[in-house]
Design an enzyme around this catalytic site. Structure first.
Site, PDB file in Angstrom:
ATOM      1  N   SER A 141      63.325  66.952  77.119  1.00 45.86           N
ATOM      2  CA  SER A 141      62.102  67.454  76.477  1.00 45.86           C
ATOM      3  C   SER A 141      62.045  66.885  75.068  1.00 45.86           C
ATOM      4  CB  SER A 141      62.146  68.984  76.390  1.00 45.86           C
ATOM      5  OG  SER A 141      61.133  69.461  75.539  1.00 45.86           O
ATOM      6  N   TYR A 154      66.693  76.320  73.617  1.00 40.07           N
ATOM      7  CA  TYR A 154      66.018  75.306  74.437  1.00 40.07           C
ATOM      8  C   TYR A 154      66.218  73.906  73.844  1.00 40.07           C
ATOM      9  CZ  TYR A 154      62.296  73.093  77.172  1.00 40.07           C
ATOM     10  OH  TYR A 154      61.579  72.278  78.027  1.00 40.07           O
TER      11      TYR A 154
HETATM   12  P1  NAD Z   1      58.010  75.712  85.563  1.00 40.66           P
HETATM   13  O1  NAD Z   1      58.445  76.994  84.953  1.00 40.66           O
HETATM   14  O2  NAD Z   1      56.679  75.612  86.216  1.00 40.66           O
HETATM   15  O3  NAD Z   1      59.125  75.203  86.588  1.00 40.66           O
HETATM   16  C1  NAD Z   1      60.505  75.385  86.383  1.00 40.66           C
HETATM   17  C2  NAD Z   1      61.128  75.671  87.734  1.00 40.66           C
HETATM   18  O4  NAD Z   1      62.559  75.780  87.563  1.00 40.66           O
HETATM   19  C3  NAD Z   1      60.640  77.000  88.329  1.00 40.66           C
HETATM   20  O5  NAD Z   1      60.114  76.814  89.621  1.00 40.66           O
HETATM   21  C4  NAD Z   1      61.880  77.871  88.353  1.00 40.66           C
HETATM   22  O6  NAD Z   1      61.945  78.775  89.455  1.00 40.66           O
HETATM   23  C5  NAD Z   1      62.983  76.817  88.438  1.00 40.66           C
HETATM   24  N1  NAD Z   1      64.266  77.394  88.027  1.00 40.66           N
HETATM   25  C6  NAD Z   1      64.497  78.168  86.950  1.00 40.66           C
HETATM   26  N2  NAD Z   1      65.773  78.607  86.980  1.00 40.66           N
HETATM   27  C7  NAD Z   1      66.340  78.099  88.094  1.00 40.66           C
HETATM   28  C8  NAD Z   1      67.624  78.206  88.682  1.00 40.66           C
HETATM   29  N3  NAD Z   1      68.596  78.953  88.120  1.00 40.66           N
HETATM   30  N4  NAD Z   1      67.874  77.543  89.827  1.00 40.66           N
HETATM   31  C9  NAD Z   1      66.897  76.807  90.422  1.00 40.66           C
HETATM   32  N5  NAD Z   1      65.651  76.691  89.932  1.00 40.66           N
HETATM   33  C10 NAD Z   1      65.376  77.327  88.777  1.00 40.66           C
HETATM   34  O7  NAD Z   1      58.116  74.639  84.382  1.00 40.66           O
HETATM   35  P2  NAD Z   1      57.750  73.089  84.387  1.00 40.66           P
HETATM   36  O8  NAD Z   1      56.749  72.884  83.329  1.00 40.66           O
HETATM   37  O9  NAD Z   1      57.491  72.586  85.756  1.00 40.66           O
HETATM   38  O10 NAD Z   1      59.135  72.522  83.839  1.00 40.66           O
HETATM   39  C11 NAD Z   1      59.978  71.646  84.564  1.00 40.66           C
HETATM   40  C12 NAD Z   1      60.952  71.022  83.586  1.00 40.66           C
HETATM   41  O11 NAD Z   1      60.239  70.299  82.570  1.00 40.66           O
HETATM   42  C13 NAD Z   1      61.830  72.023  82.854  1.00 40.66           C
HETATM   43  O12 NAD Z   1      63.138  71.499  82.744  1.00 40.66           O
HETATM   44  C14 NAD Z   1      61.172  72.124  81.488  1.00 40.66           C
HETATM   45  O13 NAD Z   1      62.085  72.510  80.509  1.00 40.66           O
HETATM   46  C15 NAD Z   1      60.700  70.694  81.300  1.00 40.66           C
HETATM   47  N6  NAD Z   1      59.613  70.498  80.338  1.00 40.66           N
HETATM   48  C16 NAD Z   1      58.381  71.070  80.540  1.00 40.66           C
HETATM   49  C17 NAD Z   1      57.368  70.850  79.614  1.00 40.66           C
HETATM   50  C18 NAD Z   1      56.009  71.476  79.783  1.00 40.66           C
HETATM   51  O14 NAD Z   1      55.243  71.473  78.828  1.00 40.66           O
HETATM   52  N7  NAD Z   1      55.658  71.974  80.967  1.00 40.66           N
HETATM   53  C19 NAD Z   1      57.597  70.055  78.491  1.00 40.66           C
HETATM   54  C20 NAD Z   1      58.867  69.482  78.336  1.00 40.66           C
HETATM   55  C21 NAD Z   1      59.853  69.700  79.262  1.00 40.66           C
END
Ligand code: NAD
Length: 259
Positions: A141, A154
Site C-alpha cells: 500500500s 497498517y
Molecule cells: P476488502 O476489505 O474489500 O478485502 C479484504 C479481504 O481480506 C476481505 O474479503 C477479508 O475477508 C479478507 N481477510 C481479512 N482477514 C483475513 C484473514 N485472516 N484470512 C483470510 N482473509 C482475510 O479490501 P480491499 O480493498 O479489497 O483490500 C485488498 C488489499 O488491498 C488489502 O491488503 C488492503 O490493505 C490493500 N489496499 C487497499 C486499498 C484500497 O483503497 N482499497 C489501498 C491500498 C491497499
C-alpha cells in the site's frame, strides 16, 4: 490467445473488492481461480463462473498457518499445481495516534497483513520451488511507502510487505520464481475510502480536518493526478507483473497512486 490459459492462481482476500476484480480479470485471461478468504467467496466465485471461468473457494484464515497449509494442499490435490499467487488479504486497522493506538488492534493488523501474508507466501512458494516456476504479487500500500498519520499498525505492516517482497524475490529467483508488490493509494469510491475519510476526520490530528468532506478534498489534493484511483485500475497491473512481459522484473514495488 489467453495469457494465463490453464494457469492456477491463488487469490487471498478473494471476497473483497480488489481480490474479486483481480480474480475476474485473470478468469477472462484463462486462469483457474483458487479463492482464499476467511469470509465466503461465493459472490466472487459466481461472478467468475458467470463469465465462463473456473473457480473453487477455500475457506482459509491467513493468520493460522495450519489453515493456510491445508488450503494450499487442497489446491495442489485439486489442480496439481499453483502457477500464480496474488497475496492480497488485508485489514486497514484503526485510525489512532501512536500513543493511543490499542495494542490488540496493532497485533490484529500485523497478524493479518504481515504474518498472514508470510504464511501464504511460505506455503505457496514451497510448492513453486518444487515446480521450479511461479509468480507472486503481494499487495502492499502507499501507506507503507509514505507516512500516513494515525496508521502506525497498517503503515508499518505494509512497509514490511515491501521489504518481504524484495527478500523473497532474492531467495526465490534461483528457482525461477518472481515476486513483486503493488502499492495502491486512495481507491474509491468504496467502503475502504469512506471509512478512512471518516476515521481520519475523527482521529483529531493536525494533519486532517475534522469534517470528512474537507478531509476528502485534502486527500485528493495530495494526489498529483487529482483524482481517486479506481479498483478497475489495479488488475491490469497485477496481470502485467504476472505475465511474460514482466519476465525480467522481480523485487519491485509498483505504486498505483496517480503520481
Ligand atoms: P476488502 O476489505 O474489500 O478485502 C479484504 C479481504 O481480506 C476481505 O474479503 C477479508 O475477508 C479478507 N481477510 C481479512 N482477514 C483475513 C484473514 N485472516 N484470512 C483470510 N482473509 C482475510 O479490501 P480491499 O480493498 O479489497 O483490500 C485488498 C488489499 O488491498 C488489502 O491488503 C488492503 O490493505 C490493500 N489496499 C487497499 C486499498 C484500497 O483503497 N482499497 C489501498 C491500498 C491497499
Amino acid at each position: 490467445m489467453k495469457r494465463f490459459a490453464d494457469n492456477v492462481l491463488v487469490v487471498t482476500g478473494s471476497a473483497g473488492d480488489i481480490g474479486r476484480a483481480v480474480a475476474l480479470r485473470f478468469a477472462r485471461e484463462g486462469a483457474i481461480l483458487a479463492l482464499f478468504d476467511v469470509r465466503p467467496s461465493d459472490a466472487t466465485q459466481a461472478a467468475v463462473e458467470a463469465i465462463g471461468g473456473e473457480a473453487r473457494s477455500y475457506r482459509c484464515d491467513v493468520t493460522d498457518a495450519q489453515s493456510v497449509q491445508t488450503a494450499v494442499n487442497q489446491v495442489v490435490s485439486d489442480f496439481g499445481k499453483i502457477d500464480l499467487l496474488f497475496n492480497n488479504a488485508g485489514y486497514q486497522g484503526l485510525f489512532k495516534k501512536t500513543h493511543a493506538y490499542p495494542q490488540d488492534d496493532f497485533f490484529k493488523v500485523i497478524n493479518i497483513n504481515l504474518v498472514g501474508a508470510f504464511h501464504v507466501l511460505r506455503s505457496v512458494s514451497e510448492v513453486m520451488v518444487k515446480q521450479g516456476s511461479g509468480c507472486i504479487v503481494n499487495t502492499a500500500s502507499m501507506a507503507g511507502v509514505g507516512v500516513p498519520p494515525n496508521m502506525i499498525a497498517y503503515g508499518s505492516s505494509k512497509a514490511a510487505i515491501i521489504s518481504m517482497t524484495k527478500i523473497a524475490a532474492k531467495d526465490l529467483a534461483p528457482y525461477g520464481i518472481r515476486v513483486n508488490a503493488i502499492s495502491p493509494a486512495f481507491m474509491g469510491p468504496g467502503v475502504m475510502w469512506d471509512r478512512q475519510v471518516a476515521l481520519q476526520a475523527q482521529a483529531g490530528s493536525p494533519y486532517y480536518d475534522s469534517d470528512p468532506l474537507v478531509v476528502e478534498h485534502q486527500m485528493v489534493n495530495e494526489i498529483p493526478m487529482h483524482r481517486l484511483g479506481d479498483i478497475k485500475e489495479i488488475p491490469g497491473v497485477v496481470a502485467f507483473l504476472m505475465s511474460d512481459d514482466a519476465s525480467y522484473i522481480t523485487g519491485e514495488n509498483v505504486r498505483i497512486a496517480g503520481g
